[in-house]
Structures are given as structure tokens and as C-alpha cells.
Design an enzyme around this catalytic site. Structure first.
Site, PDB file in Angstrom:
ATOM      1  CB  CYS A 114      -1.791   4.556  -6.657  1.00 38.68           C
ATOM      2  SG  CYS A 114      -2.549   2.463  -7.782  1.00 38.68           S
ATOM      3  CG  MET A 146      -6.211  -3.973  -9.125  1.00 38.00           C
ATOM      4  SD  MET A 146      -6.843  -5.339  -9.396  1.00 38.00           S
ATOM      5  CE  MET A 146      -7.758  -5.247 -10.352  1.00 38.00           C
ATOM      6  N   GLY A 147      -3.615  -0.783 -11.065  1.00 42.66           N
ATOM      7  CA  GLY A 147      -3.503   0.210 -12.555  1.00 42.66           C
ATOM      8  C   GLY A 147      -4.566   0.975 -12.511  1.00 42.66           C
ATOM      9  CG  ASN A 177      -2.365   1.437  -0.960  1.00 48.24           C
ATOM     10  OD1 ASN A 177      -3.400   0.952  -0.925  1.00 48.24           O
ATOM     11  ND2 ASN A 177      -2.975   3.147  -1.126  1.00 48.24           N
ATOM     12  N   GLY A 215      -6.485  -3.749   6.370  1.00 47.64           N
ATOM     13  CA  GLY A 215      -5.229  -4.614   6.211  1.00 47.64           C
ATOM     14  C   GLY A 215      -5.301  -5.364   7.416  1.00 47.64           C
ATOM     15  N   GLY A 216      -5.871  -6.614   6.352  1.00 50.64           N
ATOM     16  CA  GLY A 216      -5.365  -8.226   6.901  1.00 50.64           C
ATOM     17  C   GLY A 216      -7.004  -7.866   8.004  1.00 50.64           C
ATOM     18  CG  ASN A 219       0.186  -1.923  -8.215  1.00 54.29           C
ATOM     19  OD1 ASN A 219       1.113  -2.094  -7.302  1.00 54.29           O
ATOM     20  ND2 ASN A 219      -1.227  -1.483  -7.015  1.00 54.29           N
ATOM     21  CE  LYS A 248      -8.961   1.064  -8.330  1.00 54.26           C
ATOM     22  NZ  LYS A 248      -7.996   0.514  -7.774  1.00 54.26           N
TER      23      LYS A 248
END
Ligand SMILES: O=C1NC(=O)NC(C(=O)O)N1
Length: 311
Positions: free
Chosen positions: A130, A71-72, A194, A249-250, A132, A45
Site C-alpha cells: 500500500c 484511499m488510505g 499494486n 494493472g491496466g 498511501n 478490500k
């Protein structure tokens, strides 16, 4: 017989699949779930120097078409992941990547200085994207700031490293970011993409947003983002000669993994699908990829990597 092995950055992987940073990788227990699964590698993470609780919940929601999250950057702090990297069984053959996401450039430099001094076989993936953190822009959208940051990063961290990029949506932006990235020879891989930042999912029954942070705005993942992810993989594959693209992604099945590799990805990460299905997704997707390759007569990934046809 189909060979799924990948050799890159001095690493040998039995297969091209691992987790996307953020999913099944915040605790040692989760990291060990990935490491002992069929995944070919592990990534942690994104961490900050100090532990973070992250944004208020609910902060993740899955939909039939993917996911939204804000999520932050909740994480156990840099030293937790560095200690995991110290005890990691590299000889077992699954590379470890360490995702770093300092709140400031200095935080990233501090973590990278320490990581360089630790002289561990793991590779940093510096998160430039990020979406978020309330009030903080995604660094990846500020090309001059990226150039300055990467200059200092390459100075304090002598080894190979990579970056996690936000999605771009304009050929001029692909070209401008590629020009920045090509300035740095030790920047060996880019992970595209991302989440698509600041989407809004609405619950019609409750006439409400579905996550609490930022009045419901969050990063999109899953099927929502596949065409954008593929475009970013293919454009950076073309624009960054000598560097690797990690596709993200996806990816829900062998078909999307095949698409990412056809577009030029060296290896691929799964996020939303892993979060929703669990670590069994790795074996399933690998079997589907194997079957698809066998049907097409491909014996290894190099038989089709980067060979997407145009019309
Ligand atoms: O880089 C990130 N991308 C996301 O989609 N979410 C996380 C997060 O919010 O921690 N970070």
C-alpha cells in the site's frame, strides 16, 4: 468452443477474471455485487484489525488514461471480512480471497493466526504494497524486511497464501525479490501489480492537484500502468517456478487480459476499469477475451499462457 476455466491452488474457476482488492469489495453489498456478477472469483478490500476511515477526500480521481488514488486503507475491519468469509457460499464455485494489510507485522500475524484457526477455504493475499499511508514505506521495497515478515507469516499461517506486490522497475530488484519469495514454499501466488505509487495528476483549469492526501500524490492505476504490470507479470513468471502470478494493472478489455495471460498470469484482476464501468465490465471483458481466442484458434487458456514470444 472456447474454454475459459482455470484450475489452480486446488480451486476451480469458470473464468480467470475477478476484482482487484480495493475495488467493489469494502462492504458485503459490494462483495455480493462481484460474487453475483460474471466474475470468476472475489477478493475483499485489504483490511486492518480495526476499522479505518481512511484518508481525507477527495482521495480518488479517474482520468482518460486511468486513475489516481490515496484511499488510505478505509475498511470495515478484519472481523467484518472474516465473518463474510465464514458465511461465504464456497460450494457455488467462486473462490474467495481475503486481502490483509496490517499497519505492522504484528497486526498481520494476529489476523493470520485468527484466520488459520478459523480453517476457512478462503486464501489470504497479504498486501505488501500500500503506497498511501503517510509516513509508511511500501514493505515490498524493503527486501530484508519482506524476508523477515514472510518468515513469520509462513510460521503462523500453515496454509497456502499469496502476496500483493508493488511494481518493480529494475531487473536487479526482480531478482532480489524473487530470491526472497522462492524461500517460502507455502507462498503460492504473487499478485502483480499494486498501483504505481506516488504519481501526481494535475488539473490545468484549476491549476491544482486532484486528490487531497499527501498534497496530491497517489497510486496510479489503469492504462498508465499496463506496460509496467506486464513486465512484472512476465519477470516473476520466469523467476518463480512452481508459483502462480496473478495479473493486475491496466486491463480494460479482452486484449489486455490476453496480454497478461500471454505474459504468464494464471488469473487476472481488474481495478480502475471495474470502478469506472461497474460489474458489467466482467461479462464484457470475458466476451472480448473469448472472441480474441476464437479468432486466434485457441480453445483454452493453457493454449497460450506464458507463451509470449521474444524477438
Ligand atoms: O494497496 C493499496 N493500493 C492502492 O492503490 N490503494 C489502496 C489504499 O490506499 O487503501 N491500497
Amino acid at each position: 468452443y472456447v474454454d475459459l476455466s482455470v484450475s489452480w491452488l486446488g480451486l476451480a474457476m469458470a473464468n480467470p477474471l475477478y476484482n482487484a482488492s480495493g475495488v467493489m469489495c469494502r462492504s458485503v453489498a459490494e462483495l455480493e455485487q462481484v460474487r453475483t456478477s460474471a466474475a470468476g472469483a472475489v477478493i475483499t478490500k485489504s483490511c486492518t484489525p480495526q476499522p479505518r476511515v481512511g484518508n481525507p477526500e477527495p482521495r480518488y480521481c479517474a482520468t482518460p488514461l486511468g486513475s489516481i488514488n490515496s484511499m488510505g486503507l478505509p475498511n470495515a475491519g478484519y472481523h467484518y471480512y472474516r465473518d463474510y468469509a465464514r458465511s461465504y457460499p464456497y460450494a457455488a464455485g467462486k473462490p474467495l480471497f481475503l486481502s490483509l494489510s496490517g499497519m505492522t507485522l504484528d497486526e498481520n500475524l494476529d489476523m493470520l493466526r485468527d484466520l488459520a484457526a478459523a480453517e476457512l477455504p478462503c486464501l489470504p493475499e497479504v498486501n505488501l504494497s500500500c503506497p498511501n499511508l503517510p509516513g509508511k514505506p511500501q514493505l515490498g521495497y524493503d527486501f530484508q524486511a519482506c524476508r523477515e515478515a514472510l518468515t513469520q507469516i509462513a510460521r503462523v499461517y500453515p496454509g497456502d497464501f499469496g502476496v500483493k506486490l508493488p511494481p518493480y522497475f529494475d531487473p536487479v530488484h526482480f531478482a532480489q525479490m524473487a530470491e526472497v519469495l522462492n524461500t517460502f514454499p507455502t507462498l503460492r501466488f504473487v499478485t502483480c501489480i499494486n498501483s504505481i505509487g506516488n504519481g501526481l495528476v494535475i488539473d490545468v483549469e484549476h491549476e491544482s492537484v486532484v486528490i487531497k492526501p499527501k498534497d496530491g500524490l497517489g497510486g496510479l492505476g489503469g492504462s498508465y500502468v499496463l506496460p509496467t504490470a506486464l513486465a512484472n507479470v512476465r519477470e516473476f513468471y520466469r523467476l518463480l517456478p512452481g508459483k502462480h502470478v496473478v495479473g493486475c494493472g491496466g486491463i480494460n478489455s479482452g486484449r489486455e487480459a490476453f496480454m497478461h495471460i500471454l505474459a504468464g498470469a494464471t488469473v487476472v484482476q481488474i481495478g480502475t476499469c471495474l470502478y469506472e464501468e461497474g460489474e458489467g465490465a466482467f461479462a464484457r471483458i470475458l466476451d472480448e477475451l473469448r472472441q480474441l481466442m476464437a479468432q486466434k484458434g485457441y480453445q483454452c487458456l493453457d493454449d497460450f499462457r506464458g507463451k509470449l514470444k521474444t524477438l
